[in-house]
Write an enzyme that holds these catalytic residues in place. Structure first.
Site, PDB file in Angstrom:
ATOM      1  N   SER A 196       0.869  -1.149   0.082  1.00  0.00           N
ATOM      2  CA  SER A 196      -0.039   0.097   0.008  1.00  0.00           C
ATOM      3  C   SER A 196       1.004   1.313  -0.058  1.00  0.00           C
ATOM      4  O   SER A 196       2.070   0.946  -0.065  1.00  0.00           O
ATOM      5  CB  SER A 196      -1.045   0.062   1.224  1.00  0.00           C
ATOM      6  OG  SER A 196      -0.076   0.209   2.513  1.00  0.00           O
TER       7      SER A 196
ATOM      8  N   ASP B  40       5.619  -7.397   2.263  1.00  0.00           N
ATOM      9  CA  ASP B  40       4.898  -6.926   3.078  1.00  0.00           C
ATOM     10  C   ASP B  40       4.365  -7.851   4.106  1.00  0.00           C
ATOM     11  O   ASP B  40       4.391  -9.056   3.487  1.00  0.00           O
ATOM     12  CB  ASP B  40       3.757  -6.196   2.214  1.00  0.00           C
ATOM     13  CG  ASP B  40       3.089  -5.152   3.167  1.00  0.00           C
ATOM     14  OD1 ASP B  40       3.343  -3.885   2.638  1.00  0.00           O
ATOM     15  OD2 ASP B  40       2.535  -5.306   4.001  1.00  0.00           O
TER      16      ASP B  40
ATOM     17  N   ASP C 115       7.624 -10.530   6.950  1.00  0.00           N
ATOM     18  CA  ASP C 115       7.861  -9.832   8.190  1.00  0.00           C
ATOM     19  C   ASP C 115       9.233  -9.225   8.132  1.00  0.00           C
ATOM     20  O   ASP C 115      10.039  -9.953   8.300  1.00  0.00           O
ATOM     21  CB  ASP C 115       7.542 -10.388   9.623  1.00  0.00           C
ATOM     22  CG  ASP C 115       7.820  -9.570  10.684  1.00  0.00           C
ATOM     23  OD1 ASP C 115       8.064  -8.509  10.575  1.00  0.00           O
ATOM     24  OD2 ASP C 115       7.484 -10.139  11.873  1.00  0.00           O
TER      25      ASP C 115
ATOM     26  N   ASN D 183      11.591   1.022   2.100  1.00  0.00           N
ATOM     27  CA  ASN D 183      10.252   1.655   2.261  1.00  0.00           C
ATOM     28  C   ASN D 183       9.606   1.415   3.675  1.00  0.00           C
ATOM     29  O   ASN D 183       8.989   2.154   4.122  1.00  0.00           O
ATOM     30  CB  ASN D 183       9.535   1.721   1.019  1.00  0.00           C
ATOM     31  CG  ASN D 183       8.052   2.364   1.034  1.00  0.00           C
ATOM     32  OD1 ASN D 183       8.179   3.465   1.203  1.00  0.00           O
ATOM     33  ND2 ASN D 183       6.927   1.614   1.499  1.00  0.00           N
TER      34      ASN D 183
ATOM     35  N   TYR E  96       9.625   8.159  16.011  1.00  0.00           N
ATOM     36  CA  TYR E  96       9.766   8.053  14.411  1.00  0.00           C
ATOM     37  C   TYR E  96      11.044   8.709  14.192  1.00  0.00           C
ATOM     38  O   TYR E  96      11.748   8.265  13.269  1.00  0.00           O
ATOM     39  CB  TYR E  96       8.320   8.766  13.864  1.00  0.00           C
ATOM     40  CG  TYR E  96       8.531   8.714  12.458  1.00  0.00           C
ATOM     41  CD1 TYR E  96       8.242   7.637  11.738  1.00  0.00           C
ATOM     42  CD2 TYR E  96       8.868   9.782  11.775  1.00  0.00           C
ATOM     43  CE1 TYR E  96       8.333   7.802  10.236  1.00  0.00           C
ATOM     44  CE2 TYR E  96       8.630   9.841  10.275  1.00  0.00           C
ATOM     45  CZ  TYR E  96       8.532   8.892   9.617  1.00  0.00           C
ATOM     46  OH  TYR E  96       8.550   8.694   8.281  1.00  0.00           O
TER      47      TYR E  96
ATOM     48  N   LYS F  35      14.714   7.277  11.885  1.00  0.00           N
ATOM     49  CA  LYS F  35      14.762   7.793  10.584  1.00  0.00           C
ATOM     50  C   LYS F  35      16.251   8.420  10.204  1.00  0.00           C
ATOM     51  O   LYS F  35      16.815   8.664   9.399  1.00  0.00           O
ATOM     52  CB  LYS F  35      13.687   8.615  10.153  1.00  0.00           C
ATOM     53  CG  LYS F  35      12.234   7.846   9.958  1.00  0.00           C
ATOM     54  CD  LYS F  35      12.357   6.959   8.642  1.00  0.00           C
ATOM     55  CE  LYS F  35      11.083   6.376   8.347  1.00  0.00           C
ATOM     56  NZ  LYS F  35      11.255   5.560   6.966  1.00  0.00           N
TER      57      LYS F  35
END
Length: 426
Positions: A189, A210, A230, A257, A323, A327
């Site tokens: 997605s 995914d 996973d 991603n 988060y 990153k």
């Protein structure tokens, strides 16, 4: 092997490995080199597969392919009347003794056709040889080499391939990634799916990873393979990479991603599980997938890696440490990867999107809450950047393709924003 075949042929090639019971049994025959190189079943097969396969020496596969190329050129010189032009000297299929067979093709259609022909050829050879073993005369006996040459270089036979090339010509001019193999994580997605579709549209075969079990249904077109995986499970990641190589022959593009965006919490109120889980998914998992892919990227065709980081790296916000910190670590990992992998010709670049609102993360309720927090309407909130624009997943995907292709051919270690312009970053 795939890279060597591509170099000899002068065009990128896929490689489909066949490790079926039949292929392995054939490849384990003590006389496989002798019986596999007698010739094809029909002349129609000949123009697809050349007269014989390459026989791979496990100790030196590259030399095996060079020897095939030299032998093909010598075969041409023995029989040409001076009017023909020698075709490329790369094999179309190969026997890997003890393991199975490999089919090569400039695209999935071609490699699939060659794979089917190789499978039928293996069966025909074994049937013919079994008859001899049972006392019948014959065995696998093709026509003479001269007749094989005449069939391969017969004008009408070559016209068949030329006609196909003309029909595919328009597609070839727009398919930058034809013959390339891409892996995209988090591909069911959002940005990941958009990246997978855009790479596929530009000619690549794409493997999407995914956690969503529907991934195999989402990736339902030939040339798109969806694997439930996973990415925090190292064993599952290694198997997914191995399956990619079995199916297509290597890895050229890796898009890291997959990630998660935890609910906003201050450092004081954050639970340990929130912190640990975000680090696991947003930092450790990409490192593990990259590590599993590196040996194959080293053998890739103009290999490229794109890390999906975030605008939060150069411009973090309060309440988003779970988060932003992973990153930031991911960005540092990418920078080091660029330093380490450049000597192998592997380009590594980083993309920093801001909020991409046409993804599942941004539900109408989430948008309303966020806009209200800033005293803005939803539309104002979605365009709160210098250019006053709303960045879409497809636009991020196009940037990923640019970073994977010729536009970024001489760039590595770059950090590229796609955020409409942020005053906090500029």
């Amino acid at each position: 092997m795939r890279r060597k075949v591509s170099a000899i042929r002068g065009t990128r090639s896929l490689a489909q490995l066949n490790f079926s019971t039949e292929a392995r049994t054939f490849a384990k025959l003590t006389n496989v080199k002798e019986i596999a190189t007698r010739g094809p079943i029909t002349s129609d097969h000949l123009i697809r597969t050349k007269s014989v396969p390459a026989i791979i020496d496990p100790e030196n596969p590259q030399r095996s392919l060079d020897e095939f190329s030299s032998a093909y050129k010598a075969y041409f010189e023995r029989h040409t009347n001076g009017e023909q032009k020698c075709l490329d000297s790369a094999p179309r299929w190969a026997v890997w003794p003890g393991h199975g067979t490999i089919a090569f093709g400039a695209n999935l259609t071609e490699s699939g056709i060659v794979s089917d022909i190789a499978e039928h050829t293996v069966k025909a050879i074994q049937l013919a040889e079994n008859l001899t073993a049972e006392g019948f005369s014959g065995g696998w006996q093709p026509v003479s080499e001269k007749h094989l040459f005449e069939a391969e270089y017969w004008v009408l036979q070559q016209a068949k391939l030329k006609s196909e090339n003309v029909n595919q010509g328009e597609q070839k001019t727009i398919s930058e990634f034809q013959g390339k193999i891409a892996i995209v994580s988090g591909a069911a997605s959002g940005i990941g799916l958009a990246c997978a579709r855009e790479l596929f549209a530009q000619g690549a075969v794409v493997v999407g990873l995914d956690l969503n079990p529907e991934i195999s249904k989402i990736f339902c077109e030939p040339g798109m393979l969806g694997l439930q995986c996973d990415v925090t499970d190292q064993k599952a990641v290694i198997e997914a990479v191995a399956e990619t190589v079995r199916q297509f022959g290597g890895i050229d593009i890796l898009v890291l991603n997959a990630g998660t965006f935890p609910a906003g919490q201050t450092i004081e109120e954050m639970g340990e599980q929130t912190w640990s889980r975000s680090l696991e998914i947003n930092l450790t998992a990409p490192q593990q997938l990259l590590q599993a892919c590196v040996p194959f990227l080293k053998e890739g065709l103009d290999p490229a890696v794109v890390f999906m980081a975030s605008r939060n790296v150069p411009a973090p916000g309060a309440g988003a440490s779970a988060y932003s910190v992973p990153k930031a670590g991911l960005t540092q990992l990418a920078r080091i990867a660029a330093l380490e992998l450049g000597k192998f010709g592997i380009r590594v670049n980083i993309l920093h999107p801001d909020c991409v609102y046409d993804t599942g993360l941004w539900t109408p309720d989430a948008l309303e809450r966020s806009a209200k927090r800033y005293g803005l309407t939803v539309e104002q909130y979605k365009s709160r950047n210098i250019l006053k624009i709303d960045v879409k997943a497809k636009e991020v995907a196009r940037m990923v393709c640019a970073m994977s292709g010729a536009v970024f051919a001489k760039t590595t270690g770059a950090q590229i924003p796609i955020d409409g312009g942020s005053e906090r970053v500029i």
